[in-house]
Enzyme design. Structure first.
Site, PDB file in Angstrom:
ATOM      1  N   LYS A   1      73.977  32.676   3.350  1.00  0.00           N
ATOM      2  CA  LYS A   1      73.025  32.151   4.334  1.00  0.00           C
ATOM      3  C   LYS A   1      72.149  31.081   3.688  1.00  0.00           C
ATOM      4  CE  LYS A   1      70.479  36.473   3.627  1.00  0.00           C
ATOM      5  NZ  LYS A   1      70.133  37.756   4.258  1.00  0.00           N
TER       6      LYS A   1
ATOM      7  N   LYS B   1      77.095  42.632   1.052  1.00  0.00           N
ATOM      8  CA  LYS B   1      76.838  43.157   2.394  1.00  0.00           C
ATOM      9  C   LYS B   1      77.013  44.672   2.360  1.00  0.00           C
ATOM     10  CE  LYS B   1      78.064  42.370   7.255  1.00  0.00           C
ATOM     11  NZ  LYS B   1      78.293  43.771   7.650  1.00  0.00           N
TER      12      LYS B   1
END
Length: 658
Positions: free
Chosen positions: A282, A111
Site C-alpha cells: 500500500k 497479511k
C-alpha cells in the site's frame, strides 16, 4: 495504604506485567507472583465492588453468554483489498501509481490470516469492538475482545475518539494444541487458524472465547480525533506507542524491491507466530492515498498479493490408525519426508474411510501433498500413472488396534469407532466422564488427578477408582493425606448415586442423562436392564431403535461385563434411587440465570424435573418462571420484556418446600 490506593497499585502493576508479557514478549513477573497479586485484587474487588474499574485485569472475561450479537455500523468503512497473484500484477499496480504520482513510497507487510475487527476508544477507554462484517456493518463482539490480553483496555492518550483496525488470529502453537485436543476427543478438526479464530470470536459465551487464547495485530488507524498524520508509518508508530501490537512493515520505492520483499516474506512465513495468507502492498503517504482514491469495493492504493499453495509429490510408506479419546479411529498416511511450506512433512491426515475410498489411496502410491490453510498436511490427489502393480485398496480394521474390540460405523456420519468399554486409548476420557458432576460426581477426581493415576498404572478402568487407597492417592502431586482422605470419602459416597447416574457414567452411546433416568425408572435394576432385548428397549418412550441397539451392543461386550463385575465387587449401587418429589411443577418451564448460591444449576434443574417441571436454557412466552441469581443478564431482561414472573433464589427455595 487504604484499599482504594492498594487496588489502583495492583491494577497498575498487573496491567504493566500483562503489557510486557503479551505485547512486548518480555515477561517481568513470574506466573506465581502474577496469580498471587491477581487473587489479592479479586478479593479487594469482591469486598468493594463499587471500586471495580473497566481497565482492571479481572474484567478480561465477560459475564454470562449472550443470546445474539448486536449490529454495529462502522463510522469508517473497513474496506477489502484487491487480490493479485503474480509479480507481473504487482508491477502493473506500481505502474498505475506512477502514472498519477511524481514519487512513490510503498509499505509492504505480511497479511495476517484471521478475522478483521475495529476497536473503538473514547477518552482513552475501550468501549466497543466489532467484526468487519460487510465492511459497512459488523457485529458487536466487545466482550469476547476483552478476553484478548494484548488489547489494551485504556490508552495513554485520552483522545475523544480513536478507532483502530486489527486482525484477530489464533497463534500457531495454540492452534496445534487445540486440534490435538479435538482429535483426542473425536471432534472435527479446525481446517486452519483462521477458521478457529473466527469460530472462537463468534462464541456467544466469552468464557469459551477466553479459553482459545486469541491474539491480535493492529495494522491501521481508522480514526483519531485531535491527531493529524502524513504517512502510514507515522500512524503505526503512534498505534504502537499506545500499547498495541502492530505488524512489521518495510518502506520501499520500486516494484522490484516490493516483489523482493514479497518473496522474502513468503520464504520466512514459518517464523511468524500467525498464519499468513499473503502480503499487503500500500502507499505510505496518506495524501497520495486520497489522490488515488477508492472504488466502491476497495482502495485503488493497495493490493493483497496471494501466494500459490505449494504442492509436492511423495510416496506412501504406510497407513496407520490412531484411536482418539472418544474411540474414533483416525487414519494417517506415512510418507517419505518432503519439505513443504517451510517444514518437513512425514505424515498427513486421511480423515476417514470415505476420504480414502474417494481418492483410492493405497500403500505404495505416489500422492500430491499440500498444507490445508498452510498448516495441516493433506493429500490432494493420487498420481495413478505412478501406481506400482499389486497394490490393494485400503480398509480400516474391523477391530480396534488398541484393545481388539469390534468397531462400528456411526449411523449418522463417516466416523468409525471402538466399542470397548475398557479400551486404553479412551481411558482418560472414560474415567473423567465417569467421575464428572452429572455422572458419579466424585469430588477431587479431576482430569489432572486422573492423568496421574493412569500414568502410575493405578487405574485401568473406571471401576479401579473404588479400589484406591489413601496411601496411593497421598503419593500424587499436590494431594497430601487430608486431600487423599477426602477423595476416598468422595469415591465411597458415589456408590449410592443410583442406577440413572451409573448408566450415564458408563458412557453408553446415546445414553445421556435423560435416557439414564428413563431406563432407571423403567427397569429399576441393572440386572433387569441387562436381560432386555432390543425390541423391549425400543418399546420404551424416548428410546429409539438405534439407541436400543447401542445399549444391547454395549451390554453384550465382554469388556462391559468385566467392568460391571468389578463395579459390583466394589459395592456400587445398581438400583434406581426412589424419588420422593411430587408433581407440583407439572407442565411448568423454568429458566435459571445468574449465579445461584444455594444450588448449582444442575441441582436446581434436577429439583425442578423431579417435581414434574422442565428446566430450559432460553426464555420464551411459554416460560412459567425465571429464577434469577446474582449478575443475571440477557435472560432476565427478556423475562421482564415478556412479563414472565421472576423469582429470587429464596422465593424459588420456598416454592420447593411447598
Amino acid at each position: 495504604m487504604d484499599y482504594k490506593s492498594e487496588m489502583k497499585q495492583l491494577r497498575d502493576i498487573l496491567n504493566e506485567a500483562g503489557y510486557r508479557y503479551y505485547v512486548l514478549d518480555d515477561p517481568a513477573m513470574d506466573d506465581y507472583d502474577y496469580d498471587r497479586l491477581l487473587r489479592k485484587l479479586e478479593e479487594l474487588e469482591a469486598a468493594h465492588p463499587e471500586e471495580v474499574t473497566p481497565d482492571s485485569p479481572t474484567q478480561r472475561v465477560g459475564g454470562e453468554a449472550l443470546e445474539s450479537f448486536q449490529q454495529v455500523v462502522h463510522p469508517v468503512p473497513l474496506e477489502s483489498l484487491q487480490d493479485v497473484f503474480s509479480p507481473e500484477e504487482v508491477e502493473e499496480f506500481a505502474q498505475r501509481m506512477m502514472e498519477t504520482l511524481e514519487t512513490v513510497e510503498y509499505s509492504v507487510e505480511p497479511k495476517v490470516d484471521g478475522l478483521s475487527v475495529a476497536l473503538e476508544y473514547r477518552n482513552g477507554l475501550f468501549v466497543q469492538g466489532a467484526t468487519r462484517g460487510d465492511g459497512q456493518v459488523g457485529e458487536d463482539v466487545t466482550e469476547n475482545l476483552r478476553t484478548i490480553k494484548s488489547i489494551p483496555m485504556t490508552l495513554p492518550d485520552k483522545l475523544p475518539r480513536l478507532i483502530v483496525r486489527g486482525e484477530v488470529f489464533m497463534p500457531k502453537n495454540v492452534f496445534h494444541k487445540l486440534n490435538r485436543q479435538r482429535e483426542e476427543n473425536g471432534e472435527p478438526l479446525f481446517a486452519n487458524p483462521r477458521n478457529a479464530a473466527a469460530g472462537s470470536l463468534r462464541q456467544l459465551d466469552p468464557k469459551v472465547c477466553a479459553k482459545r487464547l486469541l491474539d491480535i495485530r493492529v495494522f491501521n488507524l481508522q480514526l483519531a480525533e485531535g491527531k493529524a498524520f502524513s504517512t502510514h508509518g507515522e500512524t503505526i508508530r503512534y498505534i504502537a506507542s499506545q500499547g498495541f501490537q502492530t505488524i512489521p512493515h518495510k518502506l520501499l520505492g520500486t516494484a522490484e524491491e516490493v516483489n523482493g520483499e514479497i518473496f522474502r516474506l513468503g520464504e520466512n512465513r514459518e517464523d511468524l507466530p500467525f498464519d499468513m495468507d499473503g502480503a499487503v502492498v500500500k502507499l505510505n503517504s496518506l495524501q497520495d492515498r486520497a489522490i488515488i482514491g477508492s472504488t466502491a469495493k476497495c482502495p485503488r492504493w493497495a493490493i493483497a498479493y496471494k501466494y500459490p499453495p505449494e504442492q509436492k509429490p511423495s510416496r506412501v510408506l504406510d497407513i496407520v490408525v490412531q484411536v482418539g479419546r472418544t474411540g474414533v479411529l483416525t487414519p494417517k498416511v506415512v510418507v517419505e519426508p518432503v519439505r513443504l511450506a517451510g517444514t518437513t512433512v512425514t505424515n498427513a491426515t486421511l480423515h476417514n474411510q470415505d476420504f480414502i475410498d474417494e481418492k483410492d489411496i493405497r500403500i505404495g502410491d505416489t500422492v500430491v501433498l499440500q498444507k490445508a490453510g498452510e498448516i495441516i498436511p493433506e493429500v490432494v490427489e493420487v498420481l495413478r500413472e505412478l501406481r506400482p502393480e499389486g497394490t490393494e485398496p485400503y480398509h480400516l480394521p474391523a477391530n480396534c488396534p488398541v484393545c481388539g474390540a469390534p468397531v462400528v460405523r456411526d449411523e449418522d456420519g463417516a466416523a468409525i469407532r471402538c466399542t470397548g468399554a475398557e479400551c486404553p486409548a479412551q481411558l482418560h476420557r472414560n474415567i473423567t466422564h465417569f467421575a464428572s458432576r452429572d455422572a458419579m460426581d466424585i469430588d477431587g477426581m479431576g482430569p489432572a488427578v486422573i492423568g496421574q493415576l493412569i500414568d502410575k498404572g493405578l487405574v485401568k478402568t473406571p471401576a479401579d477408582l473404588y479400589f484406591l487407597t489413601i496411601e496411593q492417592l497421598a503419593d500424587l502431586e499436590r494431594m497430601g493425606k487430608k486431600s487423599a482422605q477426602n477423595a476416598v470419602n468422595a469415591i465411597a459416597a458415589s456408590k449410592e448415586r443410583g442406577l440413572e447416574r451409573l448408566l450415564y457414567a458408563l458412557g453408553i452411546r446415546q445414553v445421556g442423562q435423560k435416557a439414564g433416568k428413563v431406563l432407571a425408572a423403567y427397569f429399576g435394576t441393572f440386572d433387569a436392564l441387562n436381560q432386555a432385548t432390543v425390541e423391549e428397549l425400543t418399546a420404551i418412550d424416548d428410546v429409539g431403535g438405534i439407541t436400543a441397539a447401542y445399549i444391547r451392543e454395549w451390554l453384550d461386550s465382554p469388556q462391559s461385563q468385566h467392568l460391571i463385575g468389578r463395579l459390583r465387587e466394589a459395592g456400587v449401587g445398581m438400583e434406581a434411587v426412589k424419588q420422593v418429589s411430587g408433581q407440583q411443577f407439572k407442565g411448568m418451564t423454568f429458566v435459571l440465570t445468574g449465579a445461584l448460591e444455594r444450588f448449582t444449576r444442575e441441582e436446581a434443574a434436577a429439583l425442578i424435573e423431579g417435581r414434574g417441571g422442565k428446566a430450559s436454557g432460553s426464555v420464551s412466552k411459554k416460560t412459567a418462571y425465571v429464577v434469577a441469581g446474582e449478575n443475571a443478564g440477557s435472560k432476565l431482561r427478556k423475562a421482564n420484556e415478556l412479563g414472565i414472573p421472576v423469582l429470587t433464589e429464596d422465593e424459588f427455595a420456598a416454592m420447593l418446600e411447598q
